[in-house]
Write an enzyme that holds these catalytic residues in place. Sequence first.
Site, PDB file in Angstrom:
ATOM      1  CB  CYS A   1      29.151  40.891  33.829  1.00 18.55           C
ATOM      2  SG  CYS A   1      27.038  40.437  33.929  1.00 18.55           S
TER       3      CYS A   1
ATOM      4  N   GLY B   1      34.745  41.458  46.971  1.00 17.98           N
ATOM      5  CA  GLY B   1      33.679  40.249  47.423  1.00 17.98           C
ATOM      6  C   GLY B   1      33.702  40.254  49.076  1.00 17.98           C
ATOM      7  CG  ASP B   2      31.835  37.556  50.551  1.00 16.66           C
ATOM      8  OD1 ASP B   2      30.718  37.795  50.310  1.00 16.66           O
ATOM      9  OD2 ASP B   2      32.347  36.211  50.736  1.00 16.66           O
TER      10      ASP B   2
END
Length: 326
Positions: free
Chosen positions: A104, A209-210
């Site tokens: 994070c 991711g994505d």
Amino acid sequence: MQQNFWSKLPKPILALAPMANVTDAAFRQMFARYGKPDVIFTEFVSVEGLLSSGRERLLVDFWFGQNEHPIVAQIFGNQPDQFEKVANLIHKLGFDGIDINMGCPDKSVEKQGAGAALMKNPERAVEILRAAKQGARGLPISVKTRLGYKTNEIETWLPILLKEDLAALTVHLRTRREMSDVAAHWELAADIVTLRDRMAPQTIILGNGDVETVADARKKVKETGIDGVMIGRGAFGRPWFFSKNTPSLAERLAIMAEHAELFQKLYKSDSKKAEGKLKNFDLMKKHFQAYATGFGGAKELRVRLMKTENAFQVRELTQNFIQKLE
């Protein structure tokens, strides 16, 4: 000894990502109802907070239903002894696994030496993992991290984690410095799999991711040899994401209203006073923005949804909008 559920999951594994102030019990219940993934994660919770006098407020973030199994509790912090105690608590609460956030980028989290900051302090990261295992009483331990802090550290950072006999490792395919400002580096996923095969063949590897569709997730698994994909933003406002069903616009808006009603019921968010209110109804508004997009009149509907104060108003708005569609 608890059974490691990760090793029993059919591949490719599709997981719902932990997202701060998003993947609460109401959000997760909507996925359990409309399109359950293979694994569900809670939003991350502070180990320090869970051991403080304010722990009851934080335990709300660990509410879950029996229909959410297998469910993994995600935690963050910096003190190994706190991880040992909280791991034991998570075991008692009936979770199927424990995930430690080491990626994070939030500044307040990093300031505590937690999240992505642990990539710069590998010795502490290892201490935390070993302490968590000590307290977990057999629950499988996993980690969610990034490619590295400033640069690609696949060959330096990831081996430190893989040596700790993790049940699973999720890699957000960007560095901390990149945040989400660049495309996820899926071209590096195969390198991570090769490293895993060499060092810790038993560890499940998920990429993150994505990823916008289940078809895209399956394609990435096939191309890279990765075990599965964790989906976060792509599933936002789409509880049916993991199912084969695509709801009509009317059904989508009805699901949105149902989500608001469940949130209000669980967290007493319609209370005008702070007493008794567990979460503010305004937290639902980011969900409204995700649900109400990509169709004629969406902008006008979103503007109105942003002004709502409770689930009753949301239901009324959506019903009126649906009637106009008919």
